[in-house]
Design a protein around this motif. Structure first.
Motif, mmCIF file in Angstrom:
data_model
loop_
_atom_site.group_PDB
_atom_site.id
_atom_site.type_symbol
_atom_site.label_atom_id
_atom_site.label_comp_id
_atom_site.label_asym_id
_atom_site.label_seq_id
_atom_site.Cartn_x
_atom_site.Cartn_y
_atom_site.Cartn_z
ATOM 1 N N ALA A 24 -4.744 0.044 2.897
ATOM 2 C CA ALA A 24 -5.072 1.435 3.217
ATOM 3 C C ALA A 24 -4.179 1.998 4.316
ATOM 4 C CB ALA A 24 -6.540 1.541 3.626
ATOM 5 N N VAL A 25 -3.856 1.183 5.316
ATOM 6 C CA VAL A 25 -2.930 1.631 6.362
ATOM 7 C C VAL A 25 -1.571 1.947 5.756
ATOM 8 C CG1 VAL A 25 -1.703 0.923 8.457
ATOM 9 C CG2 VAL A 25 -4.145 0.440 8.218
ATOM 10 N N GLY A 26 -1.113 1.097 4.860
ATOM 11 C CA GLY A 26 0.135 1.366 4.161
ATOM 12 C C GLY A 26 0.050 2.625 3.314
ATOM 13 N N VAL A 27 -1.107 2.855 2.689
ATOM 14 C CA VAL A 27 -1.309 4.057 1.878
ATOM 15 C C VAL A 27 -1.125 5.316 2.731
ATOM 16 C CG1 VAL A 27 -3.086 5.435 0.706
ATOM 17 C CG2 VAL A 27 -2.772 3.019 0.108
ATOM 18 N N ILE A 28 -1.722 5.317 3.925
ATOM 19 C CA ILE A 28 -1.609 6.491 4.804
ATOM 20 C C ILE A 28 -0.144 6.750 5.159
ATOM 21 C CG2 ILE A 28 -2.156 7.356 7.125
ATOM 22 C CD1 ILE A 28 -4.919 6.085 6.807
ATOM 23 N N ASN A 29 0.590 5.695 5.452
ATOM 24 C CA ASN A 29 2.024 5.863 5.751
ATOM 25 C C ASN A 29 2.794 6.339 4.522
ATOM 26 O OD1 ASN A 29 1.826 5.122 8.454
ATOM 27 N ND2 ASN A 29 2.091 2.935 7.995
ATOM 28 N N GLY A 30 2.440 5.808 3.350
ATOM 29 C CA GLY A 30 3.104 6.227 2.129
ATOM 30 C C GLY A 30 2.823 7.681 1.793
ATOM 31 N N LEU A 31 1.599 8.131 2.018
ATOM 32 C CA LEU A 31 1.253 9.532 1.776
ATOM 33 C C LEU A 31 2.008 10.449 2.731
ATOM 34 C CD1 LEU A 31 -2.598 9.188 1.209
ATOM 35 C CD2 LEU A 31 -0.873 9.725 -0.522
ATOM 36 N N ARG A 32 2.113 10.017 3.968
ATOM 37 C CA ARG A 32 2.859 10.816 4.951
ATOM 38 C C ARG A 32 4.320 10.947 4.517
ATOM 39 N NH1 ARG A 32 1.429 8.095 9.246
ATOM 40 N NH2 ARG A 32 -0.356 9.434 9.688
ATOM 41 N N GLY A 33 4.890 9.863 4.017
ATOM 42 C CA GLY A 33 6.265 9.901 3.546
ATOM 43 C C GLY A 33 6.452 10.790 2.322
ATOM 44 N N ALA A 34 5.372 10.972 1.557
ATOM 45 C CA ALA A 34 5.430 11.828 0.366
ATOM 46 C C ALA A 34 5.052 13.270 0.689
ATOM 47 C CB ALA A 34 4.500 11.275 -0.706
ATOM 48 N N GLY A 35 4.867 13.566 1.969
ATOM 49 C CA GLY A 35 4.544 14.931 2.373
ATOM 50 C C GLY A 35 3.094 15.319 2.179
ATOM 51 N N GLY B 170 0.814 -1.206 0.000
ATOM 52 C CA GLY B 170 0.000 0.000 0.000
ATOM 53 C C GLY B 170 0.847 1.256 0.000
ATOM 54 N N ALA B 171 1.902 1.276 0.805
ATOM 55 C CA ALA B 171 2.785 2.444 0.867
ATOM 56 C C ALA B 171 3.460 2.672 -0.484
ATOM 57 C CB ALA B 171 3.827 2.253 1.964
ATOM 58 N N GLY B 172 3.929 1.587 -1.112
ATOM 59 C CA GLY B 172 4.592 1.713 -2.401
ATOM 60 C C GLY B 172 3.657 2.216 -3.482
ATOM 61 N N ALA B 173 2.405 1.718 -3.484
ATOM 62 C CA ALA B 173 1.437 2.157 -4.485
ATOM 63 C C ALA B 173 1.091 3.633 -4.304
ATOM 64 C CB ALA B 173 0.174 1.302 -4.393
ATOM 65 N N ALA B 174 0.964 4.086 -3.044
ATOM 66 C CA ALA B 174 0.674 5.496 -2.782
ATOM 67 C C ALA B 174 1.809 6.380 -3.283
ATOM 68 C CB ALA B 174 0.440 5.720 -1.286
ATOM 69 N N ALA B 175 3.041 5.953 -3.075
ATOM 70 C CA ALA B 175 4.193 6.734 -3.528
ATOM 71 C C ALA B 175 4.193 6.873 -5.042
ATOM 72 C CB ALA B 175 5.483 6.075 -3.045
ATOM 73 N N VAL B 176 3.854 5.797 -5.755
ATOM 74 C CA VAL B 176 3.785 5.841 -7.221
ATOM 75 C C VAL B 176 2.724 6.839 -7.669
ATOM 76 C CG1 VAL B 176 3.130 4.513 -9.267
ATOM 77 C CG2 VAL B 176 4.685 3.518 -7.576
ATOM 78 N N LEU B 177 1.545 6.809 -7.029
ATOM 79 C CA LEU B 177 0.463 7.715 -7.415
ATOM 80 C C LEU B 177 0.835 9.178 -7.174
ATOM 81 C CD1 LEU B 177 -2.577 5.681 -6.023
ATOM 82 C CD2 LEU B 177 -2.128 6.187 -8.432
ATOM 83 N N MET B 178 1.552 9.441 -6.085
ATOM 84 C CA MET B 178 1.887 10.827 -5.759
ATOM 85 C C MET B 178 2.970 11.403 -6.657
ATOM 86 S SD MET B 178 -0.216 11.834 -3.517
ATOM 87 C CE MET B 178 -1.455 10.737 -4.260
ATOM 88 N N GLN B 179 3.669 10.555 -7.409
ATOM 89 C CA GLN B 179 4.700 11.031 -8.322
ATOM 90 C C GLN B 179 4.136 11.522 -9.647
ATOM 91 O OE1 GLN B 179 7.333 7.685 -8.614
ATOM 92 N NE2 GLN B 179 8.116 7.912 -6.519
#
Length: 359
Positions: free
Chosen positions: A279-290, A254-263
């Motif tokens: 979804a939990v991973g997505v939230i962490n990934g979004l936080r990492g992407a600012g 989830g975190a990896g997919a969120a990072a791809v989308l934010m790029q």
């Protein structure tokens, strides 16, 4: 006169057997015979036997009293002796594709609770969503080492085994295909996904992404279709770039997919993930992407696992009735075992949207 054969004195640690009284079939700190259990509860030996064998014609209050006394007294059934008499193993298999996914935990508890109420034991089987491993568990049914099975594996795996297994007593749970021809229990994944995306649209989100599982899963296809239907209904664009498929449902995916989308040059303002672990991973990934949740990007998950309410921010999600799914699957299987030729129906249970702070 020939000498009489010596008889060993009775062993005080081993009560007499084979006459319905205590023996190898029972042992316990308060005296473990079925007759003693019946006497302490104030019912007949036949009633205790019906409880132990999972018969339905015992009043609920009586069943609970008998089970409580069995638990307290330490009564133990000699399973081998009973199996030889009844040709039953009293064992139900629960085949799970991924032990690491917390979604399955509450379902398994539901199955185990109903199984125990009816005098069965449950064996948890890790299939890894592999048809070969599942086939080996079905072999236990063929050899009568187990009485029935509940399968949570993908519909593709179920299809691979359908030709050889439809005559066996099993039930599909969560992931199912009515075309396989076995009883099933699940939810309407299409409607549930559509409700989730409609909620995001109602909150003013217009660029909604989907993080989905591998679409060889039937539920992944249905949730994708519900997502697309909600977007089409609202006249919103469904960009291919906003749809990401992952091969597993863990937090890292989830975190990896969120990072791809934010790029992307035009990133989404909302993400619908088809499981809470994603979804939990997505939230962490979004936080990492600012990105802030939900200010910059809203997030909705699926399942309502225990962690969903504990993360920051708490996760808006589609709640599946996980305990009830397991309980219903076990009851359908017991119906099938009780009357082998009976037509046991498929069951769809209701879902609900749980709105929290993530979206």
């Amino acid at each position: 006169m020939p000498a009489q054969p010596r008889r060993n004195p009775p062993d005080p640690a081993q009560p007499p057997a084979a006459d319905g009284h205590a023996g190898p079939d029972a042992a316990g700190p308060r005296g473990g015979s079925i007759a003693q259990v019946a006497a302490r509860v104030g019912v007949s030996v036949a009633t205790v036997s019906r409880v132990l064998n999972g018969h339905a014609n015992v009043r609920a209050a009586t069943r609970e009293r008998v089970l409580a006394e069995i638990e307290t007294s330490g009564y133990r059934v000699n399973e081998l002796a009973r199996n030889l008499r009844t040709a039953e193993s009293r064992l139900l298999l629960t085949m799970v594709p991924d032990f690491g996914n917390p979604f399955y935990a509450e379902i398994v508890r539901g199955i185990d609770g109903v199984a125990r109420q009816h005098g069965y034991f449950m064996l948890l089987c890790d299939t890894g969503a592999d048809a070969g491993r599942e086939r080996s568990y079905f072999d236990l049914l063929r050899r009568h080492r187990a009485d029935g099975a509940i399968c949570l594996d993908p519909a593709t795996v179920q299809h691979a085994l359908a030709a050889e297994s439809t005559a066996l007593p099993w039930v599909a749970c969560c992931e199912f295909d009515p075309g396989v021809g076995v009883p099933y229990v699940g939810i309407d994944n299409f409607l549930a996904a559509r409700d989730a995306v409609r909620h995001l649209i109602a909150r003013g989100r217009r660029r909604i992404a989907l993080i989905n599982s591998d679409e060889h899963y039937l539920y992944a296809q249905q949730r994708r279709d519900g997502y697309l239907d909600a977007l089409a209904e609202a006249g919103l664009e469904a960009r291919d770039a906003w749809r990401v498929n992952v091969n597993c449902l863990d937090y890292g995916a989830g975190a990896g997919a969120a990072a791809v989308l934010m790029q992307q040059a035009a990133p989404p303002d909302a993400i619908f993930a088809v499981s809470d672990t994603l979804a939990v991973g997505v939230i962490n990934g979004l936080r990492g992407a600012g990105r802030r949740v939900p200010d910059d990007v809203a997030v909705v998950g699926f399942d309502d696992i225990a962690l969903a309410a504990q993360i920051d921010p708490p996760l808006t999600t589609v709640a599946q009735p996980m305990r009830e799914l397991g309980e219903t699957a076990a009851r359908l299987l017991l119906q099938r075992l009780a009357v082998r030729e009976a037509r046991v129906p498929g069951v769809l249970l209701p879902h609900r949207l749980v709105v929290r702070q993530s979206g």
